[in-house]
Design a protein around this motif. Sequence first.
Motif, PDB file in Angstrom:
ATOM      1  N   ASP A 167      -4.869   1.449   8.407  1.00  0.00           N
ATOM      2  CA  ASP A 167      -5.360   1.182   7.051  1.00  0.00           C
ATOM      3  C   ASP A 167      -4.426   1.734   5.974  1.00  0.00           C
ATOM      4  OD1 ASP A 167      -7.442  -0.179   8.058  1.00  0.00           O
ATOM      5  OD2 ASP A 167      -8.945   1.403   7.767  1.00  0.00           O
ATOM      6  N   GLU A 202      -2.682  -0.411   3.048  1.00  0.00           N
ATOM      7  CA  GLU A 202      -2.872  -0.094   1.620  1.00  0.00           C
ATOM      8  C   GLU A 202      -1.515   0.004   0.913  1.00  0.00           C
ATOM      9  OE1 GLU A 202      -5.821   1.098  -0.243  1.00  0.00           O
ATOM     10  OE2 GLU A 202      -6.899   0.015   1.322  1.00  0.00           O
ATOM     11  N   GLU A 218      -6.525   0.873  -8.952  1.00  0.00           N
ATOM     12  CA  GLU A 218      -7.237   1.072  -7.700  1.00  0.00           C
ATOM     13  C   GLU A 218      -8.688   0.586  -7.767  1.00  0.00           C
ATOM     14  OE1 GLU A 218      -5.695   1.546  -5.058  1.00  0.00           O
ATOM     15  OE2 GLU A 218      -7.508   1.639  -3.840  1.00  0.00           O
ATOM     16  N   ARG A 232      -0.392  -2.472  -2.066  1.00  0.00           N
ATOM     17  CA  ARG A 232      -0.243  -1.893  -3.409  1.00  0.00           C
ATOM     18  C   ARG A 232       1.206  -1.940  -3.878  1.00  0.00           C
ATOM     19  NH1 ARG A 232      -1.858   3.136  -2.743  1.00  0.00           N
ATOM     20  NH2 ARG A 232      -3.988   2.780  -2.109  1.00  0.00           N
ATOM     21  N   ARG A 234     -10.183  -2.265  -5.263  1.00  0.00           N
ATOM     22  CA  ARG A 234     -11.313  -1.995  -4.359  1.00  0.00           C
ATOM     23  C   ARG A 234     -12.426  -3.019  -4.573  1.00  0.00           C
ATOM     24  NH1 ARG A 234     -10.570  -0.281  -0.605  1.00  0.00           N
ATOM     25  NH2 ARG A 234      -8.747   0.992  -0.461  1.00  0.00           N
TER      26      ARG A 234
END
Length: 373
Positions: free
Chosen positions: A39, A43, A239, A47, A243
Amino acid sequence: VLERAARLIGEHRDLLRERTGGDALAVRGWDGYLLALDDAALEGLERDAKWPRDAPASLRSLIDEAAAVCELPSFPAAPPSRLAIGETPRKRAQIDAFARVLEPLARGARRVVDVGCGHGHLTRELAARIDGPIVGLERDADLMTRARALGGASFAEVDVLCHGLGLERGDCAIGLHACGELGDAMVESAARAGASVALVGCCPQKRRSPSRRSLSCDLELPREVLGLGNLAAGDQGVEASRRENLGARERRLALHRLLVARVGALRFGAEIEGLNRRVAHASLDVLVERAFGRRGLALPTRVELEDAMRAARLEHARARRLSLPRATLARPLEVFLLLDRARHLEERGYAVEYGVLFPREVSARNLALLARK
Ligand SMILES: C[S@@+](CC[C@H](N)C(=O)[O-])C[C@H]1O[C@@H](n2cnc3c(N)ncnc32)[C@H](O)[C@@H]1O
């Protein structure tokens, strides 16, 4: 760079066809590596496009070539100015940057034509900066009413793809986020007429024909592939919204599963038809209640809801990993479209400048082209 971008896209056509890469990943031996990403690595990749060092060599060379193709000059930043009525801070920042670089082009023009002017914020800004005639063209009647009410420039309601741009030698065609086909129409009509152009394009997939033929080489790209050039990158640094968007996507996948179980095959995207997309940002219960209610279906049980959510999470985790190589080609595709237009104009005797106009937080669609005959 145009040739390198075209080659990169041409060599990965199979990968571009499907969002999660389809067989193209297995053929290249990348699927196992991608599915094993933890994970944290995922990420970092989503990003900041930070690829771990142990990525397969062939994948690394795609990443490196994509990065090389995307190295473009940047236009100098513009000092911020005050918001005018109806503008958002992001729109103002776009206008500050664009007006600054196109002003010299517009100043010498016989007439400035703002193509797809929307509310007319850029048209008004230019009208305040230069003396010559300027007109904003827009096909949407409501936007035109609003633009006229705000005043400050002349506007005409017209669909320029049906009626043409009516450019003449010495005109200057400008377009901020002139979407889809508009950008190509501006470039081709300006080149025919001998007008100058200042363009920031977007949404290349918005066009009447199912594909786009390159203006300067023989690369023809279907609409589904062009949509990649508009991949949302605006929330990548934020962020909270990242999410939220990931959560919303999972809930939509769960809803899709629940609907398929009830009504049979359903195109992805159809699960939310007739609803405001924001509803996917609420809980799954609310989303399902609205979508099932709209179709007059009895609600699923709690166990069905939980099973669907669990399966959707797994499906989403898999899709996020498998779509990474294709996403790597999003910016190169956008760069290709920019350089293809630039080449078309250069071949017709234009002096062309291009580059990054504003940071992606202001808008991810931030590539500008300036061309003077
Ligand atoms: C992404 S918006 C940009 C609006 C404005 N330039 C801005 O930056 O806020 C694109 C605009 O082009 C207009 N448009 C799209 N196709 C058009 C066409 N064929 N003729 C005239 N306007 C068009 C749309 O209605 C929309 O307002």
